[in-house]
Motif scaffolding. Structure first.
Motif, short mmCIF file in Angstrom:
data_model
loop_
_atom_site.label_atom_id
_atom_site.label_comp_id
_atom_site.label_asym_id
_atom_site.label_seq_id
_atom_site.Cartn_x
_atom_site.Cartn_y
_atom_site.Cartn_z
N LEU A 30 28.56 23.66 -11.16
CA LEU A 30 29.05 22.35 -11.59
C LEU A 30 28.27 21.85 -12.80
O LEU A 30 27.05 21.88 -12.82
CB LEU A 30 28.91 21.33 -10.46
CG LEU A 30 29.22 19.89 -10.82
CD1 LEU A 30 30.72 19.73 -11.06
CD2 LEU A 30 28.76 18.96 -9.75
N ARG A 31 29.00 21.38 -13.80
CA ARG A 31 28.40 20.73 -14.97
C ARG A 31 28.82 19.27 -14.92
O ARG A 31 30.01 18.97 -14.83
CB ARG A 31 28.91 21.36 -16.26
CG ARG A 31 28.39 22.77 -16.47
CD ARG A 31 28.71 23.24 -17.87
NE ARG A 31 30.04 23.84 -17.90
CZ ARG A 31 30.63 24.24 -19.02
NH1 ARG A 31 30.05 24.09 -20.18
NH2 ARG A 31 31.83 24.77 -18.97
N PRO A 32 27.88 18.33 -14.97
CA PRO A 32 28.23 16.92 -14.88
C PRO A 32 29.06 16.44 -16.06
O PRO A 32 29.83 15.50 -15.94
CB PRO A 32 26.89 16.20 -14.82
CG PRO A 32 25.89 17.17 -15.33
CD PRO A 32 26.44 18.54 -15.07
N ALA A 33 28.93 17.08 -17.21
CA ALA A 33 29.71 16.70 -18.39
C ALA A 33 29.98 17.95 -19.23
O ALA A 33 29.14 18.83 -19.33
CB ALA A 33 28.97 15.67 -19.22
N ILE A 34 31.17 18.00 -19.81
CA ILE A 34 31.57 19.14 -20.63
C ILE A 34 32.14 18.60 -21.93
O ILE A 34 32.92 17.65 -21.94
CB ILE A 34 32.66 19.98 -19.92
CG1 ILE A 34 32.13 20.55 -18.61
CG2 ILE A 34 33.17 21.09 -20.82
CD1 ILE A 34 33.19 21.26 -17.79
N ILE A 35 31.78 19.23 -23.03
CA ILE A 35 32.37 18.94 -24.33
C ILE A 35 33.15 20.18 -24.74
O ILE A 35 32.61 21.28 -24.72
CB ILE A 35 31.32 18.60 -25.39
CG1 ILE A 35 30.57 17.33 -25.02
CG2 ILE A 35 31.96 18.46 -26.77
CD1 ILE A 35 29.45 16.96 -25.96
N MET A 36 34.43 20.00 -25.08
CA MET A 36 35.24 21.14 -25.49
C MET A 36 36.19 20.73 -26.60
O MET A 36 36.45 19.55 -26.82
CB MET A 36 36.00 21.73 -24.31
CG MET A 36 36.98 20.78 -23.65
SD MET A 36 37.94 21.51 -22.32
CE MET A 36 36.71 21.94 -21.14
N LEU A 37 36.70 21.72 -27.28
CA LEU A 37 37.70 21.49 -28.31
C LEU A 37 39.06 21.26 -27.66
O LEU A 37 39.31 21.73 -26.56
CB LEU A 37 37.79 22.70 -29.25
CG LEU A 37 36.53 23.02 -30.05
CD1 LEU A 37 36.70 24.32 -30.80
CD2 LEU A 37 36.19 21.89 -30.99
N HIS A 38 39.94 20.57 -28.37
CA HIS A 38 41.27 20.31 -27.82
C HIS A 38 42.03 21.62 -27.57
O HIS A 38 42.89 21.67 -26.71
CB HIS A 38 42.06 19.40 -28.77
CG HIS A 38 42.41 20.03 -30.07
ND1 HIS A 38 41.50 20.19 -31.08
CD2 HIS A 38 43.58 20.56 -30.51
CE1 HIS A 38 42.08 20.79 -32.10
NE2 HIS A 38 43.35 21.03 -31.78
N THR A 39 41.68 22.68 -28.26
CA THR A 39 42.35 23.96 -28.05
C THR A 39 41.88 24.68 -26.79
O THR A 39 42.52 25.62 -26.34
CB THR A 39 42.11 24.88 -29.27
OG1 THR A 39 40.70 25.01 -29.46
CG2 THR A 39 42.76 24.31 -30.52
N GLN A 40 40.76 24.24 -26.20
CA GLN A 40 40.23 24.86 -24.99
C GLN A 40 40.76 24.19 -23.72
O GLN A 40 40.56 24.71 -22.64
CB GLN A 40 38.70 24.80 -24.99
CG GLN A 40 38.06 25.61 -26.08
CD GLN A 40 36.57 25.40 -26.12
OE1 GLN A 40 36.10 24.26 -26.17
NE2 GLN A 40 35.82 26.47 -26.12
N LEU A 41 41.43 23.06 -23.84
CA LEU A 41 41.92 22.32 -22.69
C LEU A 41 43.32 22.81 -22.31
O LEU A 41 44.21 22.84 -23.14
CB LEU A 41 41.96 20.82 -22.99
CG LEU A 41 42.40 19.91 -21.85
CD1 LEU A 41 41.41 19.97 -20.70
CD2 LEU A 41 42.58 18.50 -22.33
N ASN A 42 43.49 23.18 -21.04
CA ASN A 42 44.77 23.63 -20.52
C ASN A 42 45.10 22.74 -19.34
O ASN A 42 44.42 22.79 -18.32
CB ASN A 42 44.69 25.09 -20.09
CG ASN A 42 46.02 25.65 -19.66
OD1 ASN A 42 47.05 25.02 -19.85
ND2 ASN A 42 45.99 26.83 -19.09
N ALA A 43 46.12 21.89 -19.48
CA ALA A 43 46.41 20.91 -18.44
C ALA A 43 47.91 20.71 -18.29
O ALA A 43 48.69 21.00 -19.19
CB ALA A 43 45.76 19.58 -18.80
N LEU A 44 48.30 20.21 -17.12
CA LEU A 44 49.67 19.80 -16.86
C LEU A 44 49.74 18.29 -16.98
O LEU A 44 48.79 17.59 -16.62
CB LEU A 44 50.11 20.21 -15.45
CG LEU A 44 50.17 21.71 -15.18
CD1 LEU A 44 50.51 21.96 -13.72
CD2 LEU A 44 51.19 22.38 -16.07
#
Length: 62
Positions: A30-44
């Motif tokens: 578990l990571r309490p916070a994550i920073i990612m690029l918009h291209t790394q996010l996969n969501a419904l």
């Protein structure tokens, strides 16, 4: 664009939380916070990809 995600049960002040870069991998600690690029996010998105009825059943939209 970058996205910062914070775990919903995290109670510490944001200045005390060190966010780590990169997408989450299954089985990762578990990571309490994550920073990612918009291209790394996969969501419904509700209303576009699926709907939930009054019984809480999920119906996928085509």
């Amino acid at each position: 664009a970058t996205i910062k995600l914070l775990h919903n049960e995290e109670a510490r002040q944001s200045k005390d939380i060190k966010a780590k870069n990169g997408e989450y991998k299954q089985g990762e600690e578990l990571r309490p916070a994550i920073i990612m690029l918009h291209t790394q996010l996969n969501a419904l998105v509700q209303g576009y990809d699926f709907e939930i009825n009054e019984l809480g059943e999920i119906k996928r939209l085509r």
